[in-house]
Design an enzyme around this catalytic site. Structure first.
Site, PDB file in Angstrom:
ATOM      1  N   SER A  98       0.749  -1.264   0.020  1.00 21.57           N
ATOM      2  CA  SER A  98      -0.065  -0.011  -0.007  1.00 21.57           C
ATOM      3  C   SER A  98       0.934   1.201   0.000  1.00 21.57           C
ATOM      4  O   SER A  98       1.573   1.328  -0.817  1.00 21.57           O
ATOM      5  CB  SER A  98      -0.800  -0.010   0.986  1.00 21.57           C
ATOM      6  OG  SER A  98      -1.974   0.863   1.061  1.00 21.57           O
ATOM      7  N   ASP A 223      -9.644  -5.532  -4.090  1.00 18.39           N
ATOM      8  CA  ASP A 223      -9.207  -4.379  -3.250  1.00 18.39           C
ATOM      9  C   ASP A 223      -9.720  -3.062  -3.408  1.00 18.39           C
ATOM     10  O   ASP A 223     -10.108  -2.501  -4.560  1.00 18.39           O
ATOM     11  CB  ASP A 223      -7.690  -3.909  -4.156  1.00 18.39           C
ATOM     12  CG  ASP A 223      -7.142  -3.149  -2.814  1.00 18.39           C
ATOM     13  OD1 ASP A 223      -7.440  -2.331  -2.162  1.00 18.39           O
ATOM     14  OD2 ASP A 223      -5.466  -3.598  -2.777  1.00 18.39           O
ATOM     15  N   HIS A 251      -7.447  -5.663   0.031  1.00 13.93           N
ATOM     16  CA  HIS A 251      -6.409  -5.027   0.227  1.00 13.93           C
ATOM     17  C   HIS A 251      -5.470  -5.723   0.999  1.00 13.93           C
ATOM     18  O   HIS A 251      -4.158  -5.473   0.943  1.00 13.93           O
ATOM     19  CB  HIS A 251      -6.678  -3.449   0.953  1.00 13.93           C
ATOM     20  CG  HIS A 251      -5.504  -2.418   0.778  1.00 13.93           C
ATOM     21  ND1 HIS A 251      -4.872  -2.319  -0.343  1.00 13.93           N
ATOM     22  CD2 HIS A 251      -5.043  -1.776   1.770  1.00 13.93           C
ATOM     23  CE1 HIS A 251      -4.167  -1.383   0.019  1.00 13.93           C
ATOM     24  NE2 HIS A 251      -4.089  -1.013   1.104  1.00 13.93           N
TER      25      HIS A 251
END
Length: 271
Positions: A98, A223, A251
């Site tokens: 991320s 995601d 995610h």
């Protein structure tokens, strides 16, 4: 073992260093708003297979110092360089999830990939989390604005909401509480200012073209934070990159499909 690395006169970064004698080194950069503990299910297994696993807590998060400034990608990537220099790391795999993936990309561009032999991006927040005039694939800017406002008004509630969209597979309420506590470890200002970087940073588009090491892109097709088209843009922008979609992941693909995640990562490192 855990220890601190000083990256500025008044800022120390926490480092978890497992199996220092390992055959190959992986440096993990965690995503917002967690800490190196997000990679618990990698750190449980990969040292058994002979890998040295290093996790750092970004400034403002986990056990690192929490200064009021320094939450842009340049400074955060400089913190990574400080750890790399202190540990004298060479020929290592840099892995980022991320926001950690975005920091990894900035590190490759800003520090010319110093010491890195391979790059691994996990649901990376790049080239842009939000939609832009030339990039219609992210979430709407208002989504991030609401996260920032929520951080300043009711951070625990914001974290609960974020946790609800983080994973695709079912997670227990106990696991949800664990994830929530990781987010609470961060400071409010670091949480908000790092999220603000998602709005401000546009250089990642040009950063992609500066990466010249083999790159693995792992991304969940479900995601809801960093939408799957971001992974396709990374694949397009990075030479010598390989994209592996995770069909049953959101995610948090490092947990949603942790066995597949560990298998693909180690196969890439050894390949």
């Amino acid at each position: 073992m855990g220890y601190y690395v000083r990256v500025e006169p008044n800022v120390k970064i926490y480092v978890e260093d497992l199996n220092p004698e390992g055959k190959k080194t992986i440096l993990f950069l965690h995503g917002w708003p967690g800490s190196h503990n997000l990679f618990e299910y990698q750190f449980d297994e990969l040292p058994k297979l002979g890998y040295r696993c290093i996790g750092i807590d970004q400034r403002g998060f986990g056990q690192s110092d929490k200064p009021f400034t320094g939450y842009d990608y340049n400074r955060l990537s400089d913190d990574v360089r400080g750890v790399v220099d202190a540990l004298k790391l060479k020929d290592f795999t840099l892995g980022g999830h991320s926001t950690g993936g975005a920091i990894a990309i900035r590190y490759m561009a800003r520090h010319n990939g110093y010491g890195v032999s391979k790059l691994a991006l996990f649901a990376a927040a790049a080239p842009s989390v939000i939609q832009r005039p030339n990039f219609p694939y992210g979430v709407q800017k208002e989504v991030v604005t609401q996260i920032i406002q929520g951080t300043y008004n009711d951070r625990p509630q914001m974290l609960r909401g974020f946790g609800d969209i983080f994973f695709f597979q079912y997670i227990t309420s106990s696991f949800s509480d664990w994830f929530f506590q990781l987010g609470l470890q961060a400071s409010g200002w670091a949480t908000a200012k790092t999220a603000t970087s998602w709005l401000d940073e546009e250089d990642l588009f040009s950063d992609l073209s500066k990466i010249n090491v083999p790159t693995l892109i792992l991304h969940g097709i479900h995601d809801k934070v960093c939408l799957f088209p971001l992974a396709e843009a990374q694949k397009k922008g990075i030479r010598n990159s390989k994209l592996i979609p995770f069909e049953f992941s959101g995610h948090g693909l490092f947990y949603d499909q942790k066995d597949k995640f560990n298998k693909e990562l180690t196969r890439f490192i050894d390949g």
